[in-house]
Enzyme design. Structure first.
Site, PDB file in Angstrom:
ATOM      1  N   GLU A  25      66.842 -27.542 101.635  1.00 24.14           N
ATOM      2  CA  GLU A  25      65.927 -26.453 101.974  1.00 24.14           C
ATOM      3  C   GLU A  25      64.828 -26.846 102.953  1.00 24.14           C
ATOM      4  O   GLU A  25      63.659 -26.512 102.763  1.00 24.14           O
ATOM      5  CB  GLU A  25      65.327 -25.878 100.689  1.00 24.14           C
ATOM      6  CG  GLU A  25      66.402 -25.442  99.700  1.00 24.14           C
ATOM      7  CD  GLU A  25      65.842 -24.876  98.389  1.00 24.14           C
ATOM      8  OE1 GLU A  25      64.620 -24.877  98.212  1.00 24.14           O
ATOM      9  OE2 GLU A  25      66.653 -24.425  97.558  1.00 24.14           O
ATOM     10  N   GLU A  43      76.100 -23.790  95.186  1.00 28.55           N
ATOM     11  CA  GLU A  43      75.324 -23.341  94.008  1.00 28.55           C
ATOM     12  C   GLU A  43      75.604 -21.867  93.692  1.00 28.55           C
ATOM     13  O   GLU A  43      74.693 -21.102  93.366  1.00 28.55           O
ATOM     14  CB  GLU A  43      73.818 -23.531  94.259  1.00 28.55           C
ATOM     15  CG  GLU A  43      73.427 -24.949  94.639  1.00 28.55           C
ATOM     16  CD  GLU A  43      71.922 -25.157  94.785  1.00 28.55           C
ATOM     17  OE1 GLU A  43      71.151 -24.267  94.392  1.00 28.55           O
ATOM     18  OE2 GLU A  43      71.526 -26.219  95.294  1.00 28.55           O
TER      19      GLU A  43
HETATM   20  C1  XIL Z   1      66.999 -24.770  89.885  1.00 27.48           C
HETATM   21  C2  XIL Z   1      67.360 -25.346  88.533  1.00 27.48           C
HETATM   22  O1  XIL Z   1      68.563 -24.796  88.106  1.00 27.48           O
HETATM   23  C3  XIL Z   1      66.274 -25.070  87.554  1.00 27.48           C
HETATM   24  O2  XIL Z   1      66.549 -25.745  86.354  1.00 27.48           O
HETATM   25  C4  XIL Z   1      64.934 -25.522  88.104  1.00 27.48           C
HETATM   26  O3  XIL Z   1      63.909 -25.157  87.220  1.00 27.48           O
HETATM   27  C5  XIL Z   1      64.673 -24.889  89.445  1.00 27.48           C
HETATM   28  O4  XIL Z   1      65.737 -25.174  90.305  1.00 27.48           O
HETATM   29  N1  XIL Z   1      68.163 -24.342  94.808  1.00 27.48           N
HETATM   30  C6  XIL Z   1      68.460 -25.613  94.420  1.00 27.48           C
HETATM   31  C7  XIL Z   1      68.513 -25.954  92.989  1.00 27.48           C
HETATM   32  O5  XIL Z   1      68.798 -26.461  95.265  1.00 27.48           O
HETATM   33  O6  XIL Z   1      68.083 -27.271  92.746  1.00 27.48           O
HETATM   34  C8  XIL Z   1      67.711 -24.987  92.164  1.00 27.48           C
HETATM   35  O7  XIL Z   1      67.941 -25.243  90.798  1.00 27.48           O
HETATM   36  C9  XIL Z   1      68.077 -23.569  92.490  1.00 27.48           C
HETATM   37  C10 XIL Z   1      67.773 -23.268  93.923  1.00 27.48           C
END
Ligand code: XIL
Length: 424
Positions: free
Chosen positions: A197, A313
């Site tokens: 990001e 994701e």
């Molecule tokens: C999320 C996790 O699932 C949560 O447990 C945490 O509190 C916040 O982050 N983008 C990403 C992930 O790259 O690491 C994030 O995961 C979701 C958004």
């Protein structure tokens, strides 16, 4: 540097259940709502059911892993290492439903959050590999691939970072972290999300870079530096840049996608070791955007640069969609199908990872509670009527319409050449 060894890791399922029950009472007390009365129930109560319920068998040859593998693809999921019954797997038998589900469905695992700096670096000079080591052990026992997530991100930083990091030591902090973490698991992580990001068009810079602490302390070269450090530490791992909000034709996403592409081009031009771009794919129907030709073109541009595109994701939020639960499940499934049919048609998209696997646990709907007994944070469920339904399996670990859509999209995909390592 010191670190906590795995010896101190002795979770017992029974103990975790007891803790969860305390969590319920804590939730009811602190939130002032009757969590159970609202139809919320705890994760752990449903954990065992996967094996025993009479239903269509979606394990072994019928699993997502198998259907993916038949096309040279990989299906994986983000998991919580502490919830895996590693001891049971090591003994050759587990009754734990979550562990069974993860084991039977996935070919690749990602640590959902315990590899963030915040968890790995309790103090500037101490690393805590306990949780990620647990995941690695599970992966070794079950023959799963592992994706590392994440080496550099502006979020989930430890409290000490702000007071300790400065322009003089930031480079060393960054490189040292990467050398230590990626080096520790050298040869065992298939892909590292090296930088997460880093693009934020709204921050207003012509290069699109987010005004993150790393940018402010080191400058734009922190990205290249991170990739080089990761390549030094683990030359076999594929190295990925990962980002969100680049999937649809919404104008802000089109703009961000262009900026991500420009970043990838700059990295390639400077000879930075990078092998993949992760498209997070947290999809939000109801916002007016759709994934289509723009995303396809992005994937093809990445292919021209020799990059794989990882669906890293995937989940579908229902926050902006109205309907009864069954209708929402159909909407989510339709998005899974449309999206995956689009991206899996591309030869340089070798894998799909969902951010979680069962609706019983999703980052889209969770409440963190500090468990007073052991100072761990646990997840509890929120009222049934407010539930998100973003993942392939339901609260009871049954396959949902999204599962069938995902599996059908894997079946419909052209044959891919199976993903290998960074060097071939
Ligand atoms: C999320 C996790 O699932 C949560 O447990 C945490 O509190 C916040 O982050 N983008 C990403 C992930 O790259 O690491 C994030 O995961 C979701 C958004």
């Amino acid at each position: 540097m010191t670190e906590s060894g795995e010896r101190s890791q002795k979770p017992s399922l029974l103990t975790r259940r007891q803790f969860d029950w305390r969590g319920v009472r804590l939730a009811a007390a602190t939130a002032g709502i009757g969590v159970l009365g609202l139809g919320g129930w705890l994760w752990s109560n449903r954990r065992r059911r996967y094996l025993n319920a009479a239903r269509t068998d979606v394990t072994s040859n019928n699993s997502l892993e198998s259907h993916a593998a038949a096309k040279g693809l990989i299906y994986g999921a983000a998991v919580v290492p502490g919830w895996l019954d590693v001891e049971g797997i090591a003994r050759g038998h587990t009754d734990d439903g979550y562990t069974q589900l993860v084991n039977s469905q996935t070919g690749m695992l990602v640590d959902e959050y315990t590899s963030y700096w915040k968890w790995l670096r309790p103090t500037p000079d101490r690393f805590n590999f306990k949780s990620i080591a647990r995941l690695m052990r599970f992966a070794e026992l079950t023959g799963k691939r592992v994706r590392g997530h994440v080496l550099v991100w502006h979020e989930a930083m430890p409290g000490w970072f702000q007071s300790v990091a400065n322009k003089q030591n930031a480079r060393e902090l960054l490189v040292n972290h990467i050398h230590t973490v990626a080096g520790r698991f050298k040869g065992r992580i298939e892909t590292w999300d090296v930088v997460n990001e880093a693009i934020e068009p709204m921050d207003g810079r012509p290069d699109g870079l987010r005004k993150s602490p790393w940018l402010e302390l080191i400058g734009p070269e922190y990205i290249e530096m991170a990739f080089r450090a990761a390549a030094e530490a683990d030359p076999q791992a594929k190295l990925a840049y990962n980002d969100y909000g680049i999937e649809t034709n919404l104008s802000r996403e089109v703009r961000k996608r262009e900026m991500v592409l420009a970043l990838l081009q700059r990295l390639k031009a400077s000879g930075t070791p990078i092998h993949a771009v992760g498209v997070q794919s947290h999809l939000w129907p109801g916002l007016g955007g759709e994934a289509g030709l723009g995303l396809q073109e992005f994937i093809r541009e990445a292919a021209k640069m020799g990059l794989e595109v990882h669906i890293s994701e995937l989940d579908v939020s229902c926050m902006r969609v109205k309907g009864k639960p069954a209708e929402l499940d159909e909407t989510v499934a339709r998005i899974y199908g449309d999206y995956l049919n689009l991206v899996l048609a591309e030869p340089n998209v070798p894998l799909v990872i969902t951010w979680g696997i069962t609706d019983a646990h999703t980052w889209l709907q969770s409440a963190w509670l500090l468990n007073a007994a052991d100072k761990r944070r646990i997840w509890v469920k929120i009222a049934e009527g407010l539930r998100q339904r973003p993942l392939p399996f339901d609260n009871d670990f049954n396959p949902k319409p999204a599962f069938w859509a995902l599996r059908a999209a894997l079946d419909a995909a052209p044959q891919h050449s199976t993903a290998t390592t960074a060097n071939g």
